[in-house]
Design a protein around this motif. Structure first.
Motif, PDB file in Angstrom:
ATOM      1  N   VAL A 264       0.837  -1.207   0.000  1.00  0.00           N
ATOM      2  CA  VAL A 264       0.000   0.000   0.000  1.00  0.00           C
ATOM      3  C   VAL A 264       0.871   1.256   0.000  1.00  0.00           C
ATOM      4  O   VAL A 264       1.939   1.285   0.608  1.00  0.00           O
ATOM      5  N   ILE A 265       0.396   2.238  -0.731  1.00  0.00           N
ATOM      6  CA  ILE A 265       1.025   3.569  -0.719  1.00  0.00           C
ATOM      7  C   ILE A 265      -0.052   4.555  -0.277  1.00  0.00           C
ATOM      8  O   ILE A 265      -1.155   4.560  -0.833  1.00  0.00           O
ATOM      9  N   LYS A 266       0.270   5.314   0.767  1.00  0.00           N
ATOM     10  CA  LYS A 266      -0.694   6.314   1.255  1.00  0.00           C
ATOM     11  C   LYS A 266      -0.168   7.706   0.890  1.00  0.00           C
ATOM     12  O   LYS A 266       0.979   8.031   1.209  1.00  0.00           O
ATOM     13  N   GLY A 361       6.868  -4.969   6.552  1.00  0.00           N
ATOM     14  CA  GLY A 361       6.763  -5.792   5.345  1.00  0.00           C
ATOM     15  C   GLY A 361       5.776  -5.224   4.349  1.00  0.00           C
ATOM     16  O   GLY A 361       5.795  -5.578   3.181  1.00  0.00           O
ATOM     17  N   GLY A 362       4.897  -4.355   4.796  1.00  0.00           N
ATOM     18  CA  GLY A 362       3.882  -3.788   3.899  1.00  0.00           C
ATOM     19  C   GLY A 362       2.674  -3.338   4.699  1.00  0.00           C
ATOM     20  O   GLY A 362       2.783  -2.985   5.857  1.00  0.00           O
ATOM     21  N   GLY A 363       1.532  -3.346   4.095  1.00  0.00           N
ATOM     22  CA  GLY A 363       0.299  -2.939   4.773  1.00  0.00           C
ATOM     23  C   GLY A 363      -0.878  -3.234   3.873  1.00  0.00           C
ATOM     24  O   GLY A 363      -0.679  -3.613   2.718  1.00  0.00           O
ATOM     25  N   TYR A 364      -2.096  -3.107   4.311  1.00  0.00           N
ATOM     26  CA  TYR A 364      -2.420  -2.783   5.686  1.00  0.00           C
ATOM     27  C   TYR A 364      -2.068  -3.931   6.620  1.00  0.00           C
ATOM     28  O   TYR A 364      -1.828  -3.726   7.799  1.00  0.00           O
ATOM     29  N   SER A 365      -2.109  -5.168   6.058  1.00  0.00           N
ATOM     30  CA  SER A 365      -1.828  -6.309   6.922  1.00  0.00           C
ATOM     31  C   SER A 365      -1.293  -7.454   6.073  1.00  0.00           C
ATOM     32  O   SER A 365      -1.307  -7.399   4.842  1.00  0.00           O
ATOM     33  N   ASP A 366      -0.829  -8.492   6.769  1.00  0.00           N
ATOM     34  CA  ASP A 366      -0.421  -9.731   6.089  1.00  0.00           C
ATOM     35  C   ASP A 366      -1.675 -10.585   5.880  1.00  0.00           C
ATOM     36  O   ASP A 366      -2.594 -10.552   6.701  1.00  0.00           O
ATOM     37  N   ILE A 367      -1.660 -11.359   4.807  1.00  0.00           N
ATOM     38  CA  ILE A 367      -2.724 -12.359   4.678  1.00  0.00           C
ATOM     39  C   ILE A 367      -2.096 -13.720   4.383  1.00  0.00           C
ATOM     40  O   ILE A 367      -0.955 -13.804   3.936  1.00  0.00           O
ATOM     41  N   VAL A 368      -2.868 -14.773   4.664  1.00  0.00           N
ATOM     42  CA  VAL A 368      -2.373 -16.128   4.421  1.00  0.00           C
ATOM     43  C   VAL A 368      -2.318 -16.349   2.909  1.00  0.00           C
ATOM     44  O   VAL A 368      -3.302 -16.114   2.206  1.00  0.00           O
TER      45      VAL A 368
END
Ligand code: FAD
Length: 430
Positions: A264-266, A361-368
């Protein structure tokens, strides 16, 4: 010196764990890799000298934990300005836009009605599942844009069972963008640590966790620290970068390795005036010709007109390949086409690229990302005492949100406290 608990990570999960443990009188030390607390909640200062949220920002009445903290610390709840018309870009008649939005929401509802354990979807990505739906192309495209904008990953890489499982836990009925804090969300993180500053070691990444029946030793660049328990309050992808000696049990090692970070880029554009309101627009823009791009009004008052623009998923990865100048030009061109030429004259244009961020590592969150890893969250929640895990991703409610981080941190702290309160002889570390 042996501490009761070392918490690794001073995001909302780590801070929430710290507070719960401290409330119970435990000796807690927090280790934070960055030079600041807050994790994915961050504030920066723009060229006008104003603080603004460059990470997590919004909250709503259906998120009781973060709302409770904001009220307890007397932070200013600013209603996100929403009066006026949404802008669809390229434009379409209002009635068609509403129908498209409803059709996209109906796809999401249909998906969420599926049991995440249904064997029929076990190996399907969100893209595979979408391809099997009979909806028209535009509705599918709008659905894709919403999902890639919110989860910041390509729908080809997301297991549909995980998305369903995740989305079902995001239960707000009022809009999640309902409020932001006038002083920034990061100011709330600072409220939480007031008085505990000495217990938080900044610029101190945990590099290795040595664990055994008598507790843990955490290897940092500043030396070795010891505790009876450790709570790793970092996103799973980051936890997977820490060395565990001896290796964690195979199920846990596997569960740590199945996650992938979102991209994500904000961007935040501060304008001299909220020109979009002249045309009866509320500043919220949904782009139909590119997936994962969204803008909204974050003016904290009439003297601080501002828009934020989020680019999520494959779009963020594409934008970061170009120079910052080209990224700015593309965003400005798109805003000007949507809201008018005054969009070309921001007083300040700040970009925070969270893609590949060294400590989240990134955003908004990690996913499986592993289609077979149905039990990854449960395995991480159980941990391997004295090693425990917490982070927004593991929350039973609002995973991927600040609310989820607070809940996960507290739940893990409660599990650790239970071990401290067990009668001597039952606590394996006593
Ligand atoms: C751009 C952006 C916008 C967002 N917007 C919203 C929003 O509006 N509303 C909302 O509710 N949520 C939002 N989120 C999500 C929200 O910010 C996160 O879900 C939440 O802050 C995660 O908290 P956490 O404590 O689980 O993890 P983090 O905040 O990532 O905290 C983990 C901490 O651990 C530290 N760390 C990592 N590795 C190590 C190590 N080895 N040793 C020591 N420390 C380490 C990190 O530096 C970090 O401080 C947004 C996120 C981003 C990136």
């Amino acid at each position: 010196m042996v501490h009761d608990v070392i918490v690794v990570g001073a995001g909302f999960a780590g801070l929430s764990a710290m507070l719960a443990l401290r409330d119970d009188g435990l000796d807690v030390l927090v280790l934070e890799a960055r030079e600041r607390i807050g994790g994915r909640v961050e504030a920066q200062t723009n060229s006008l000298g104003e603080r603004y949220d460059s990470g997590g920002q919004f909250l709503c009445e259906d998120m009781p934990e973060v709302m409770g903290l904001a009220r307890r610390h007397a932070r200013t709840l600013v209603s996100t300005p929403v009066d006026g018309a949404f802008t669809l870009q390229p434009p379409m008649p209002e009635k068609d836009g509403a129908a498209l939005w409803a059709a996209s929401a109906a796809i999401r509802d249909r998906m969420n009605a599926i049991d995440p354990n249904d064997p029929g979807i076990r190996c399907l990505s969100v893209a595979d599942w979408l391809a099997r739906q009979q909806d028209d192309t535009q509705a599918k495209s709008a659905f894709r844009s919403t999902i890639e904008g919110l989860w910041c990953q390509a729908i080809e890489t997301m297991p549909v069972w995980h998305l369903i499982d995740n989305d079902r836990r995001i239960t707000n009925e009022v809009p999640e963008l309902q409020y932001f804090l006038g002083e920034t969300m990061h100011a709330l993180a600072e409220d939480l640590v007031a008085g505990f500053e000495g217990r938080i070691h900044l610029s101190t990444p945990a590099l290795e966790i040595r664990h055994g029946a008598d507790g843990v030793s955490v290897v940092t660049s500043q030396g070795l620290l010891q505790a009876r328990h450790v709570i790793i309050a970092v996103p799973p992808v980051m936890a997977n970068r820490i060395v565990f000696s001896p290796r964690l049990p195979p199920t846990l090692t596997h569960a740590l390795g199945v996650w992938s970070s979102g991209a994500v880029i904000k961007m935040r554009l501060r304008y001299p005036r909220a020109f979009w309101r002249d045309q009866g627009r509320n500043g919220m823009v949904l782009w139909r010709d590119v997936h994962g791009l969204f803008a909204c009004d974050t003016s904290r008052d009439d003297n601080h007109p501002a828009l934020v623009v989020f680019a999520g998923g494959p779009l963020a990865l594409r934008l970061r390949q170009s120079s910052e100048g080209r990224m700015r030009a593309e965003v400005i061109d798109r805003l000007a086409a949507a809201l008018g030429t005054e969009a070309r004259g921001p007083l300040d244009f700040a970009i925070r690229d969270w893609t590949d961020d060294p400590w989240s590592g990134g955003g908004y969150s990690d996913i499986v990302a592993d289609f077979s890893a149905h039990d990854a969250e449960d395995v991480l929640r159980a941990g391997a005492p004295p090693v425990h895990f917490a982070c927004s991703e593991l929350s039973p409610s609002f995973p991927g949100y600040i609310e989820g981080a607070i809940i996960s941190g507290r739940l893990t702290a409660e599990a650790v406290l239970e071990m401290f309160h067990q009668p001597v002889g039952l606590d394996p570390l006593a």
